[in-house]
Design a protein around this motif. Structure first.
Motif, PDB file in Angstrom:
ATOM      1  N   LYS A   1      15.744   9.303  11.633  1.00 28.06           N
ATOM      2  CA  LYS A   1      15.320  10.681  11.896  1.00 28.06           C
ATOM      3  C   LYS A   1      15.311  11.583  10.655  1.00 28.06           C
ATOM      4  O   LYS A   1      15.979  12.628  10.641  1.00 28.06           O
ATOM      5  N   PRO A   2      14.543  11.206   9.626  1.00 30.26           N
ATOM      6  CA  PRO A   2      14.421  12.124   8.482  1.00 30.26           C
ATOM      7  C   PRO A   2      13.730  13.403   8.932  1.00 30.26           C
ATOM      8  O   PRO A   2      12.878  13.368   9.821  1.00 30.26           O
ATOM      9  N   GLU A   3      14.108  14.511   8.322  1.00 28.86           N
ATOM     10  CA  GLU A   3      13.539  15.815   8.720  1.00 28.86           C
ATOM     11  C   GLU A   3      12.007  15.773   8.746  1.00 28.86           C
ATOM     12  O   GLU A   3      11.375  16.281   9.647  1.00 28.86           O
ATOM     13  N   ILE A   4      11.411  15.123   7.718  1.00 27.95           N
ATOM     14  CA  ILE A   4       9.953  14.898   7.726  1.00 27.95           C
ATOM     15  C   ILE A   4       9.645  13.560   7.059  1.00 27.95           C
ATOM     16  O   ILE A   4      10.334  13.138   6.122  1.00 27.95           O
ATOM     17  N   MET A   5       8.641  12.883   7.592  1.00 26.99           N
ATOM     18  CA  MET A   5       8.133  11.654   6.976  1.00 26.99           C
ATOM     19  C   MET A   5       6.640  11.640   7.249  1.00 26.99           C
ATOM     20  O   MET A   5       6.200  11.957   8.361  1.00 26.99           O
ATOM     21  N   ILE A   6       5.858  11.289   6.225  1.00 23.18           N
ATOM     22  CA  ILE A   6       4.404  11.223   6.394  1.00 23.18           C
ATOM     23  C   ILE A   6       3.962   9.804   6.068  1.00 23.18           C
ATOM     24  O   ILE A   6       4.427   9.199   5.100  1.00 23.18           O
ATOM     25  N   THR A   7       3.077   9.263   6.920  1.00 21.37           N
ATOM     26  CA  THR A   7       2.523   7.923   6.672  1.00 21.37           C
ATOM     27  C   THR A   7       0.991   8.012   6.795  1.00 21.37           C
ATOM     28  O   THR A   7       0.466   9.029   7.247  1.00 21.37           O
ATOM     29  N   HIS A   8       0.318   6.935   6.394  1.00 22.69           N
ATOM     30  CA  HIS A   8      -1.110   6.817   6.721  1.00 22.69           C
ATOM     31  C   HIS A   8      -1.219   6.630   8.234  1.00 22.69           C
ATOM     32  O   HIS A   8      -0.265   6.186   8.875  1.00 22.69           O
ATOM     33  N   ALA A   9      -2.365   6.970   8.817  1.00 25.81           N
ATOM     34  CA  ALA A   9      -2.605   6.619  10.225  1.00 25.81           C
ATOM     35  C   ALA A   9      -2.943   5.131  10.276  1.00 25.81           C
ATOM     36  O   ALA A   9      -3.537   4.602   9.322  1.00 25.81           O
ATOM     37  N   PRO A  10      -2.550   4.425  11.354  1.00 29.64           N
ATOM     38  CA  PRO A  10      -2.779   2.980  11.401  1.00 29.64           C
ATOM     39  C   PRO A  10      -4.216   2.605  11.017  1.00 29.64           C
ATOM     40  O   PRO A  10      -5.167   3.201  11.518  1.00 29.64           O
ATOM     41  N   GLY A  11      -4.329   1.640  10.097  1.00 29.48           N
ATOM     42  CA  GLY A  11      -5.650   1.161   9.678  1.00 29.48           C
ATOM     43  C   GLY A  11      -6.335   2.028   8.636  1.00 29.48           C
ATOM     44  O   GLY A  11      -7.308   1.593   8.026  1.00 29.48           O
ATOM     45  N   HIS A  12      -5.838   3.239   8.438  1.00 28.27           N
ATOM     46  CA  HIS A  12      -6.449   4.161   7.460  1.00 28.27           C
ATOM     47  C   HIS A  12      -5.618   4.126   6.175  1.00 28.27           C
ATOM     48  O   HIS A  12      -4.729   4.939   5.974  1.00 28.27           O
ATOM     49  N   MET A  13      -5.933   3.161   5.322  1.00 29.60           N
ATOM     50  CA  MET A  13      -5.068   2.846   4.182  1.00 29.60           C
ATOM     51  C   MET A  13      -5.521   3.541   2.903  1.00 29.60           C
ATOM     52  O   MET A  13      -6.623   4.073   2.817  1.00 29.60           O
ATOM     53  N   LEU A  14      -4.624   3.458   1.892  1.00 33.40           N
ATOM     54  CA  LEU A  14      -4.985   3.880   0.535  1.00 33.40           C
ATOM     55  C   LEU A  14      -5.644   2.691  -0.168  1.00 33.40           C
ATOM     56  O   LEU A  14      -5.049   1.602  -0.239  1.00 33.40           O
ATOM     57  N   ILE A  15      -6.846   2.873  -0.682  1.00 31.53           N
ATOM     58  CA  ILE A  15      -7.549   1.791  -1.391  1.00 31.53           C
ATOM     59  C   ILE A  15      -7.231   1.901  -2.888  1.00 31.53           C
ATOM     60  O   ILE A  15      -7.411   2.951  -3.496  1.00 31.53           O
ATOM     61  N   LEU A  16      -6.718   0.800  -3.452  1.00 28.54           N
ATOM     62  CA  LEU A  16      -6.240   0.806  -4.844  1.00 28.54           C
ATOM     63  C   LEU A  16      -7.290   0.254  -5.802  1.00 28.54           C
ATOM     64  O   LEU A  16      -8.239  -0.406  -5.369  1.00 28.54           O
ATOM     65  N   ASP A  17      -7.094   0.491  -7.099  1.00 31.90           N
ATOM     66  CA  ASP A  17      -8.041  -0.018  -8.107  1.00 31.90           C
ATOM     67  C   ASP A  17      -7.759  -1.455  -8.531  1.00 31.90           C
ATOM     68  O   ASP A  17      -8.556  -2.056  -9.260  1.00 31.90           O
ATOM     69  N   LYS A  18      -6.600  -1.994  -8.126  1.00 28.67           N
ATOM     70  CA  LYS A  18      -6.272  -3.359  -8.515  1.00 28.67           C
ATOM     71  C   LYS A  18      -6.772  -4.317  -7.444  1.00 28.67           C
ATOM     72  O   LYS A  18      -6.704  -4.025  -6.245  1.00 28.67           O
ATOM     73  N   LYS A  19      -7.269  -5.466  -7.913  1.00 28.03           N
ATOM     74  CA  LYS A  19      -7.756  -6.469  -6.967  1.00 28.03           C
ATOM     75  C   LYS A  19      -6.604  -7.306  -6.423  1.00 28.03           C
ATOM     76  O   LYS A  19      -5.515  -7.347  -7.004  1.00 28.03           O
ATOM     77  N   ASP A  20      -6.863  -7.976  -5.311  1.00 27.54           N
ATOM     78  CA  ASP A  20      -5.834  -8.827  -4.709  1.00 27.54           C
ATOM     79  C   ASP A  20      -5.232  -9.785  -5.737  1.00 27.54           C
ATOM     80  O   ASP A  20      -4.015  -9.963  -5.802  1.00 27.54           O
ATOM     81  N   ALA A  21      -6.095 -10.396  -6.552  1.00 27.33           N
ATOM     82  CA  ALA A  21      -5.626 -11.404  -7.512  1.00 27.33           C
ATOM     83  C   ALA A  21      -4.604 -10.833  -8.494  1.00 27.33           C
ATOM     84  O   ALA A  21      -3.777 -11.566  -9.032  1.00 27.33           O
ATOM     85  N   TYR A  22      -4.641  -9.517  -8.695  1.00 28.22           N
ATOM     86  CA  TYR A  22      -3.715  -8.878  -9.647  1.00 28.22           C
ATOM     87  C   TYR A  22      -2.263  -9.090  -9.245  1.00 28.22           C
ATOM     88  O   TYR A  22      -1.384  -9.168 -10.094  1.00 28.22           O
ATOM     89  N   VAL A  23      -1.987  -9.175  -7.945  1.00 29.17           N
ATOM     90  CA  VAL A  23      -0.602  -9.313  -7.484  1.00 29.17           C
ATOM     91  C   VAL A  23      -0.272 -10.731  -7.030  1.00 29.17           C
ATOM     92  O   VAL A  23       0.814 -10.980  -6.498  1.00 29.17           O
ATOM     93  N   SER A  24      -1.200 -11.670  -7.233  1.00 27.56           N
ATOM     94  CA  SER A  24      -0.925 -13.069  -6.899  1.00 27.56           C
ATOM     95  C   SER A  24       0.065 -13.649  -7.910  1.00 27.56           C
ATOM     96  O   SER A  24      -0.077 -13.422  -9.108  1.00 27.56           O
ATOM     97  N   VAL A  25       1.090 -14.382  -7.416  1.00 25.24           N
ATOM     98  CA  VAL A  25       2.086 -14.909  -8.359  1.00 25.24           C
ATOM     99  C   VAL A  25       1.759 -16.313  -8.871  1.00 25.24           C
ATOM    100  O   VAL A  25       2.434 -16.812  -9.763  1.00 25.24           O
ATOM    101  N   PHE A  26       0.771 -16.970  -8.281  1.00 21.99           N
ATOM    102  CA  PHE A  26       0.337 -18.262  -8.830  1.00 21.99           C
ATOM    103  C   PHE A  26      -1.033 -18.622  -8.288  1.00 21.99           C
ATOM    104  O   PHE A  26      -1.563 -17.909  -7.454  1.00 21.99           O
TER     105      PHE A  26
END
Lengths: 265, 265
Positions: free
Chosen positions: A240-265
């Motif tokens: 119960k934090p006094e306020i918390m803000i999230t994205h609405a389900p499915g409405h995401m932040l689109i990043l400039d890095k591609k999926d492969a950027y965070v692949s570990v192998f």
């Protein structure tokens, strides 16, 4: 603007259209190949506990970027995304209760807000599809089924609770491949945390998910469970934090890095 | 107690001997196959900035466990290791200046101390040796050479500064293997951050390391650079925290988890 056009567009351009209010849709399928992210915004007084919770529970809570206190501008995963305007829809929670959905945070922004950008499962689902592993809720066009398990998270400060998982039914022949392709992406929940009998992780009825919609499990398929980004939200809300803000389900932040950027192998 | 005996001993037993003062040596070679860790202890008021610094700079600062405020007992990476007594030697720094070395923290412990357990390069050096990649400073029995580079870390709160690297000379034929075997261990600094010409990362004279001792680079060998655990210490010290406690060089915390536990593939 058609989704087929948005699919081919660079994230910077899509965020611009979202910022102008010209795109107000779930982001799945936009800027193909680029990472999308969950959002959690909390006042600074909760930030240490939340960051520590994420450090202790990296599978449900893989942190991609933490913005400086009061800053709404990303630096690492996207060049200058504005957290106040570049997500189509947001949800506001007060004292652990859902209050409303809004289209921007211009009037709500505070100098003590800390923004957490958290990996989402879109990336590993694409890796599964490219490896010919079926993803039932995409085939059947419904929301992924999610369950509250009996797997305790490691608590941190005020944050504690059980792990929430998403489930995908996988044919026997594809279970190993589903495991190995998703293991490449620890930044977006990584490998499964359970394969098979749902009762072992405290799920009583696989046809009654706690969130999302049920997936049909066909003959010769096994339910496979991944740690879910709903976990940190559920855990944060329970305190119960006094306020918390999230994205609405499915409405995401689109990043400039591609999926492969965070692949570990 | 001979090192050959300590090498075969379970970490819990070795920590017990250290706690009793019966072992007071550098820990390299003890409890073979188990992880060893760097230690950084800071008052709570610096903990958020330090944890955020680690999140933004995982290669020099891979966090294995963060203890709860005031708790000296590990829970995750070792069963009940006591941070006050289970490391052979500690170093005390005040306002960024080295003060003294001590054998335990019994009289110094404070209820606002937060302990960070940080991965160390011992694990990946063993992986290199097992893959027949030579490690010069082990062959020649001297401390690894370390250099302050021109590679800026991503700052967080009060913490900022350049990355410190360790260097190992690698024969051309082994460079790829040295890279891939260490990449398996992101929790202990992972893959190299630079291969070849030292001047590109701001190193003027490879024979004059900023810390440690010079390694001989033989004909047909290339200097290969890994992010170094000295980075978070150097960065923290530069911000002159009122007090900071670390392990003494080479005198590490021995964990109950084996190296393979943190391997990502």
């Amino acid at each position: 603007m058609k989704l087929s056009e948005l699919a081919k567009m660079h994230p910077k351009k899509v965020r611009e259209l979202i910022r102008k209010g010209e795109v107000d849709l779930p982001t799945s399928g936009m800027s193909e190949g680029y990472l999308q992210a969950n959002l959690a915004i909390l006042p600074k007084k909760y930030a240490y506990d939340f960051l520590l919770f994420a450090q202790r529970n990296p599978k449900p809570c893989p942190i991609l970027e933490v913005l400086d206190e009061g800053s709404p501008i990303t630096k690492i995963m996207a060049d200058g995304a504005d957290i106040r305007t570049d997500i189509p829809r947001y949800r506001i929670y007060k004292d652990g209760e859902y209050v409303k959905e809004v289209k921007d945070l211009k009037d709500l922004w505070r100098d003590d807000f800390v923004t957490f950008v958290i990996g989402c499962s879109f990336s590993f689902e694409k890796a599964m599809l490219e490896a010919d592993v079926p993803v039932r809720h995409i085939e059947d066009e419904h929301n992924v089924p999610m369950y509250i398990t009996n797997i305790a998270t490691l608590p941190a400060g005020i944050f504690h609770g059980n792990t929430v998982v998403s489930m995908r039914p996988i044919p026997y022949k594809d279970i190993v491949r589903a495991t190995t392709v998703t293991a490449r992406f620890p930044a977006t929940h990584g490998a499964p945390i359970h394969i098979g009998d749902p009762s072992i992780i405290g799920i009583k009825d696989i046809d009654k998910p706690d969130f999302g919609e049920k997936s049909i499990i066909k003959e010769g398929e096994v339910p496979v469970f991944w740690a879910c980004g709903v976990t940190p939200q559920a855990v944060a809300m329970a305190s119960k934090p006094e306020i918390m803000i999230t994205h609405a389900p499915g409405h995401m932040l689109i990043l400039d890095k591609k999926d492969a950027y965070v692949s570990v192998f």
